[in-house]
Design an enzyme around this catalytic site. Structure first.
Site, PDB file in Angstrom:
ATOM      1  N   SER A 170      -0.634  -0.997  -6.950  1.00  0.00           N
ATOM      2  CA  SER A 170      -0.005   0.434  -7.474  1.00  0.00           C
ATOM      3  C   SER A 170       1.894   0.460  -7.696  1.00  0.00           C
ATOM      4  O   SER A 170       2.146  -0.719  -8.376  1.00  0.00           O
ATOM      5  CB  SER A 170      -0.487   1.358  -6.497  1.00  0.00           C
ATOM      6  OG  SER A 170      -0.438   2.621  -7.264  1.00  0.00           O
TER       7      SER A 170
ATOM      8  N   LYS B 175       3.670  -2.707  -9.356  1.00  0.00           N
ATOM      9  CA  LYS B 175       4.966  -2.921 -10.275  1.00  0.00           C
ATOM     10  C   LYS B 175       6.159  -3.778  -9.722  1.00  0.00           C
ATOM     11  O   LYS B 175       6.698  -4.564 -10.273  1.00  0.00           O
ATOM     12  CB  LYS B 175       5.479  -1.487 -10.229  1.00  0.00           C
ATOM     13  CG  LYS B 175       4.644  -0.661 -10.843  1.00  0.00           C
ATOM     14  CD  LYS B 175       5.138   0.895 -10.996  1.00  0.00           C
ATOM     15  CE  LYS B 175       4.407   2.144 -10.815  1.00  0.00           C
ATOM     16  NZ  LYS B 175       3.180   2.571 -11.739  1.00  0.00           N
TER      17      LYS B 175
ATOM     18  N   TRP C  97      -5.424   7.099 -15.392  1.00  0.00           N
ATOM     19  CA  TRP C  97      -3.846   7.500 -15.096  1.00  0.00           C
ATOM     20  C   TRP C  97      -2.963   6.058 -15.172  1.00  0.00           C
ATOM     21  O   TRP C  97      -1.724   6.150 -15.800  1.00  0.00           O
ATOM     22  CB  TRP C  97      -3.498   7.896 -13.478  1.00  0.00           C
ATOM     23  CG  TRP C  97      -2.148   8.309 -13.183  1.00  0.00           C
ATOM     24  CD1 TRP C  97      -1.645   7.867 -12.225  1.00  0.00           C
ATOM     25  CD2 TRP C  97      -1.359   9.471 -13.836  1.00  0.00           C
ATOM     26  NE1 TRP C  97      -0.142   8.486 -11.948  1.00  0.00           N
ATOM     27  CE2 TRP C  97      -0.224   9.500 -13.106  1.00  0.00           C
ATOM     28  CE3 TRP C  97      -1.655  10.404 -14.825  1.00  0.00           C
ATOM     29  CZ2 TRP C  97       0.775  10.396 -13.379  1.00  0.00           C
ATOM     30  CZ3 TRP C  97      -0.585  11.263 -14.926  1.00  0.00           C
ATOM     31  CH2 TRP C  97       0.648  11.308 -14.305  1.00  0.00           C
TER      32      TRP C  97
ATOM     33  N   HIS D  69      -8.722   4.056  -8.095  1.00  0.00           N
ATOM     34  CA  HIS D  69      -7.354   3.369  -7.843  1.00  0.00           C
ATOM     35  C   HIS D  69      -7.383   3.044  -6.487  1.00  0.00           C
ATOM     36  O   HIS D  69      -7.367   3.922  -5.343  1.00  0.00           O
ATOM     37  CB  HIS D  69      -6.199   4.353  -7.996  1.00  0.00           C
ATOM     38  CG  HIS D  69      -4.883   3.900  -7.896  1.00  0.00           C
ATOM     39  ND1 HIS D  69      -4.316   3.065  -8.823  1.00  0.00           N
ATOM     40  CD2 HIS D  69      -4.038   4.115  -7.094  1.00  0.00           C
ATOM     41  CE1 HIS D  69      -3.093   3.065  -8.704  1.00  0.00           C
ATOM     42  NE2 HIS D  69      -2.781   3.537  -7.293  1.00  0.00           N
TER      43      HIS D  69
HETATM   44  C1  GTR Z   1       1.165   7.538  -8.624  1.00  0.00           C
HETATM   45  C2  GTR Z   1       2.170   6.845  -9.585  1.00  0.00           C
HETATM   46  C3  GTR Z   1       1.786   5.756 -10.167  1.00  0.00           C
HETATM   47  C4  GTR Z   1       1.345   4.788  -9.113  1.00  0.00           C
HETATM   48  C5  GTR Z   1       0.832   5.439  -7.709  1.00  0.00           C
HETATM   49  C6  GTR Z   1       1.002   4.417  -6.443  1.00  0.00           C
HETATM   50  O1  GTR Z   1       1.302   8.629  -8.061  1.00  0.00           O
HETATM   51  O2  GTR Z   1       2.067   8.084 -10.625  1.00  0.00           O
HETATM   52  O3  GTR Z   1       2.533   5.131 -11.090  1.00  0.00           O
HETATM   53  O4  GTR Z   1       2.305   3.840  -8.609  1.00  0.00           O
HETATM   54  O5  GTR Z   1       1.394   6.594  -7.413  1.00  0.00           O
HETATM   55  O6  GTR Z   1       1.851   3.638  -6.272  1.00  0.00           O
HETATM   56  O7  GTR Z   1       0.050   4.771  -5.627  1.00  0.00           O
END
Ligand code: GTR
Length: 428
Positions: A262, A266, A353, A403
């Protein structure tokens, strides 16, 4: 024009922009037509036909654009001042591994920052390859092991886990265990190295804490427009951990895989783009400004991410909120910066997302740079079915489910690492 009309028009524009920001598109038919910036044509219009031109001309150009416009550059060199060894234990997990806990200390003037690094390495094996990546809740959250030190850094409150006043307690020990199949990793011959990302920079919109203030001039309170946001600071921290790993005799520092999930996915990509000592990179469900193409504006967009997490990127990125088409780069170019090193990208079916298709397409496009090195990028042209990993020098899977980072994902990461790290045994 009279001032009422002007006010009315600017109101209309701002309503329109905020409407755009509030809408989330999950419909493939609504993806705008877009043209990706060219990976292999330089700013001056030169065709990049070989690795020499890529490395001399285009790669530095692209890296600079990402530094200036998206993640922000690191303003100064900051080195490790001290390594405090807190613990070295030779027998953990029933003799499977050693555990080491060290603190990397950074000092400048009267400022001091400590980053606690936890290492589990397979025992009695000389020079092991390792996975290195951050955790979200503190090192102690990755396993029940009662000897892992608790972080005293700022952690977001979570009363159900006993995290109050931004401090962790014993109650969160081991809570992220499912995301960290440590014994499987060790049994496969790999070590695992982790640190809490908030040790480097707490994940909140506050530039007075973490590593950022180390580079401020007198009277400066936040990074400049093209200077590091938090993702860049976290990526910088991974490179400092790499500095330390290079000094550990039991580790093969030519086989360090940087990984993350997540926002930390990045971070892993940005770390690997900047620091070519990372031999392989895994980005799990990294989404917007990770692996996914920004121009698709599917799921999370630049406008969304910069308004929810204003501290993650550099100020310059705000120019592209609802203006993705003006970005001088897109995320396939970030993935291209990792070439020719093996790169694994993942998505999850229910993680719209993060735009699974955009993650796949950008991995696919990045293959153009791998081709310069005569390496196969992704071995398929179309997105594979769920739970059907594909592995060229770029690998990809879309896992069924949410996710997350799961045992299934880890199984593929280990397979991918084995494929690229193990010497090929000649068949004759
Ligand atoms: C979310 C965000 C994503 C992702 C995620 C995470 O809320 O919008 O870009 O990075 O968090 O890191 O769990």
């Amino acid at each position: 024009m009279n001032s009422y009309l002007l006010t009315f028009l600017s109101l209309l524009i701002s309503i329109n922009v905020s409407a755009q920001l509030n809408q989330v598109n999950y419909d493939e038919k609504e993806v705008p037509e877009y043209k990706l910036p060219e990976l292999l044509i330089s700013k001056s219009g030169r065709k990049i036909k070989n690795t020499k031109r890529w490395e001399k001309i285009r790669r530095p150009e692209i890296l600079k654009l990402f530094q200036q416009e998206i993640y922000g550059k690191v303003p100064q060199t900051i080195r490790i001042s001290d390594v405090n060894v807190h613990e070295e234990t030779t027998d953990v997990f029933d003799g499977l591994a050693t555990r080491t806990q060290v603190e990397l200390v950074f000092r400048k003037d009267d400022q001091e920052l400590g980053v606690n690094v936890l290492l589990y390495l397979p025992k009695d094996t000389a020079k092991v390859p390792v996975f290195v990546g951050y955790n979200f809740k503190g090192n102690h959250a990755i396993n029940d092991d009662p000897n892992i030190l608790l972080t005293d850094s700022w952690v977001p409150d979570n009363p159900s886990l006993g995290i109050v006043h931004n401090q962790v307690t014993e109650q969160s020990r081991g809570v992220s265990g499912e995301r960290w199949p440590i014994e499987e990793i060790l049994k496969s011959g790999y070590g695992i190295v982790t640190a809490y990302y908030g040790d480097v920079d707490p994940d909140r919109d506050n530039f007075q804490d973490g590593i950022h203030p180390f580079t401020y001039r007198l009277g400066q309170f936040r990074p400049g427009n093209d200077e590091w946001g938090s993702v860049s600071a976290w990526a910088w921290g991974l490179s400092r951990i790499m500095d330390y790993l290079e000094t550990v005799p039991a580790i093969d520092s030519s086989k360090v895989v940087v990984f993350g999930h997540s926002r930390l996915g990045k971070t892993a990509l940005w770390a690997a783009a900047n620091d070519q000592r990372f031999a392989m990179c895994i980005s799990n469900n990294s989404g917007c400004l990770g692996a996914a193409l920004s121009r698709r504006q599917f799921g999370e967009t630049i406008g969304k991410i910069t308004s929810t997490f204003p501290h993650w990127f550099c100020e310059n990125l705000n120019k592209y909120s609802a203006r993705e088409e003006l970005l001088p780069v897109d995320q396939h170019m970030l993935l291209g910066l990792i070439a020719p090193r093996p790169l694994y990208v993942t998505s999850a079916t229910a993680d719209l997302w993060a735009d699974p298709k955009g993650e796949f397409l950008s991995a696919s496009e990045a293959g153009k740079v791998y081709a310069l090195y005569e390496k196969e990028g992704l071995p398929v042209a179309a997105m594979p079915e769920p739970n059907s990993p594909v592995m060229g020098t770029i690998g990809y899977h879309i896992r069924k489910g949410k996710h997350n980072i799961t045992a299934y994902d880890w199984k593929q990461f280990i397979r991918f690492a084995q494929k690229h790290f193990e010497p090929v045994v000649p068949t004759e």
